[in-house]
Scaffold this active site. Sequence first.
Site, short mmCIF file in Angstrom:
data_model
loop_
_atom_site.label_atom_id
_atom_site.label_comp_id
_atom_site.label_asym_id
_atom_site.label_seq_id
_atom_site.Cartn_x
_atom_site.Cartn_y
_atom_site.Cartn_z
CB THR A 19 -4.83 -32.49 -25.24
OG1 THR A 19 -3.60 -32.10 -24.63
CG2 THR A 19 -4.58 -32.97 -26.65
CD1 TRP A 20 -6.28 -28.14 -19.30
CD2 TRP A 20 -6.73 -26.05 -19.91
NE1 TRP A 20 -6.30 -27.37 -18.15
CE2 TRP A 20 -6.59 -26.08 -18.50
CE3 TRP A 20 -7.02 -24.83 -20.53
CZ2 TRP A 20 -6.72 -24.94 -17.71
CZ3 TRP A 20 -7.15 -23.69 -19.74
CH2 TRP A 20 -7.00 -23.75 -18.34
CG ASP A 48 -0.30 -27.65 -26.66
OD1 ASP A 48 0.87 -27.26 -26.61
OD2 ASP A 48 -1.14 -27.40 -25.76
CE1 TYR A 53 -2.76 -27.50 -20.02
CE2 TYR A 53 -2.62 -28.69 -22.08
CZ TYR A 53 -2.53 -27.50 -21.36
OH TYR A 53 -2.22 -26.34 -22.02
CD GLN A 163 0.66 -23.47 -26.23
OE1 GLN A 163 0.00 -23.70 -25.22
NE2 GLN A 163 1.22 -24.43 -26.94
CE1 TYR A 191 -4.12 -19.41 -23.28
CE2 TYR A 191 -1.74 -19.42 -23.57
CZ TYR A 191 -2.87 -19.01 -22.87
OH TYR A 191 -2.73 -18.21 -21.76
P1 NAP Z 1 -10.47 -23.61 -27.02
O1 NAP Z 1 -9.78 -24.50 -27.95
O2 NAP Z 1 -10.54 -22.16 -27.31
O3 NAP Z 1 -11.98 -24.10 -26.81
C1 NAP Z 1 -12.28 -25.40 -26.42
C2 NAP Z 1 -13.77 -25.47 -26.13
O4 NAP Z 1 -14.49 -25.24 -27.36
C3 NAP Z 1 -14.20 -26.82 -25.61
O5 NAP Z 1 -15.20 -26.60 -24.64
C4 NAP Z 1 -14.78 -27.50 -26.84
O6 NAP Z 1 -15.78 -28.42 -26.43
C5 NAP Z 1 -15.37 -26.35 -27.60
N1 NAP Z 1 -15.41 -26.57 -29.04
C6 NAP Z 1 -14.43 -27.06 -29.84
N2 NAP Z 1 -14.83 -27.08 -31.12
C7 NAP Z 1 -16.09 -26.60 -31.15
C8 NAP Z 1 -17.04 -26.38 -32.17
N3 NAP Z 1 -16.77 -26.65 -33.45
N4 NAP Z 1 -18.25 -25.86 -31.82
C9 NAP Z 1 -18.54 -25.58 -30.53
N5 NAP Z 1 -17.67 -25.76 -29.52
C10 NAP Z 1 -16.46 -26.27 -29.82
O7 NAP Z 1 -9.92 -23.75 -25.54
P2 NAP Z 1 -8.66 -24.38 -24.83
O8 NAP Z 1 -8.80 -25.83 -24.72
O9 NAP Z 1 -8.47 -23.57 -23.58
O10 NAP Z 1 -7.41 -24.02 -25.79
C11 NAP Z 1 -6.92 -24.89 -26.78
C12 NAP Z 1 -5.63 -25.55 -26.33
O11 NAP Z 1 -4.61 -24.59 -26.07
C13 NAP Z 1 -5.76 -26.29 -24.99
O12 NAP Z 1 -6.50 -27.47 -25.11
C14 NAP Z 1 -4.31 -26.44 -24.62
O13 NAP Z 1 -3.71 -27.49 -25.37
C15 NAP Z 1 -3.76 -25.07 -25.04
N6 NAP Z 1 -3.74 -24.07 -23.93
C16 NAP Z 1 -2.54 -23.62 -23.50
C17 NAP Z 1 -2.47 -22.69 -22.46
C18 NAP Z 1 -1.14 -22.20 -21.97
O14 NAP Z 1 -1.09 -21.57 -20.90
N7 NAP Z 1 -0.07 -22.43 -22.69
C19 NAP Z 1 -3.65 -22.21 -21.86
C20 NAP Z 1 -4.87 -22.67 -22.36
C21 NAP Z 1 -4.91 -23.60 -23.40
P3 NAP Z 1 -15.75 -29.96 -26.89
O15 NAP Z 1 -14.42 -30.54 -26.47
O16 NAP Z 1 -16.90 -30.55 -26.15
O17 NAP Z 1 -15.93 -29.97 -28.38
#
Ligand code: NAP
Length: 277
Positions: A19-20, A48, A53, A163, A191
């Site tokens: 949910t970032w 998550d 965030y 994570q 993640y």
């Molecule tokens: P991600 O899940 O790798 O990618 C998200 C991006 O992909 C968004 O721009 C989304 O856009 C796009 N997307 C999603 N499904 C898609 C599809 N089927 N086709 C095309 N594009 C698609 O990136 P993330 O948000 O960085 O990572 C996931 C989660 O991990 C975060 O939200 C957070 O909860 C967690 N996280 C944790 C840390 C940490 O330090 N612990 C760091 C980074 C992330 P739309 O929303 O427009 O679909």
Amino acid sequence: MKRILLPCGESVPALGQGTWHVGDDPSRRQEEIATIQRGIDLGLALVDTAEMYGDGRSEELVGAAIAARRHEVFLVSKVYPHHASQRAMLRACEASLRRLRVETIDLYLLHWPGAVPLAETVSAFEALQRAGKIRHWGVSNFDLEKMRQLWRVPGGHAAQTNQVLYNLGERGIEWDLRLWLRDRGLPVMAYSPFDEGRLLRQPGLQAFAQACGMTAAQVALAWLMTQAGVIAIPKTGNRKRMDENAAALSRTLSPPQIEELRRLFPEPSGAVPLAML
Ligand code: NAP
């Protein structure tokens, strides 16, 4: 839904929701709430979030999305490293609970290693558990050395996950960290499985996906789902993509396809520093 066992004996869905940036744009609120609910309907019932965030806006939106279905969700949130002391963690956790509109967080993670001694952070987690404010705790962005330090701290073995950044294009943890965690029964929570979307624009992945009748996002998730002890938390703010991503669960990759992905995205050939966003 494939489930992954935590060291405590509970299992959680292998595919959850990130949910970032969710909650950043008020005009997207209704769609983002509906997307989280759609994800829960489809079995992606691990959600998550983090106090970081959107400065609490993501937790607030998650709270609204799960208000009527708290019991269906395994809720993960994270505390800032500068809130990881006894006193500050209590305040930070209570603020997260208020925003999330829940009495308990299922899994509370230290967002990344900081200056507060790990022994104090572990004690602070234990105090929150005793008070019923969190059920389990874990860490995030811990490299192998940091995990070893945690293991030397009294109570450190109670961590439930680490994570970390893990996707087809970032396979560094396969060299050592993943095995270390696996040997101790700790799942990896992967993640940014799409590298924030960048991975999905990779021409090699796109061509591979097309040849398999899948989308690039589905390949990225199906590949993570082939790994033992890995939970993936992709983020999307729209229902159509949620459906697309959830459909990856019904797609399996054959050994030759996995081998082809290995050629396109090789695993590390030596130790590499832990990648982080
Ligand atoms: P991600 O899940 O790798 O990618 C998200 C991006 O992909 C968004 O721009 C989304 O856009 C796009 N997307 C999603 N499904 C898609 C599809 N089927 N086709 C095309 N594009 C698609 O990136 P993330 O948000 O960085 O990572 C996931 C989660 O991990 C975060 O939200 C957070 O909860 C967690 N996280 C944790 C840390 C940490 O330090 N612990 C760091 C980074 C992330 P739309 O929303 O427009 O679909």
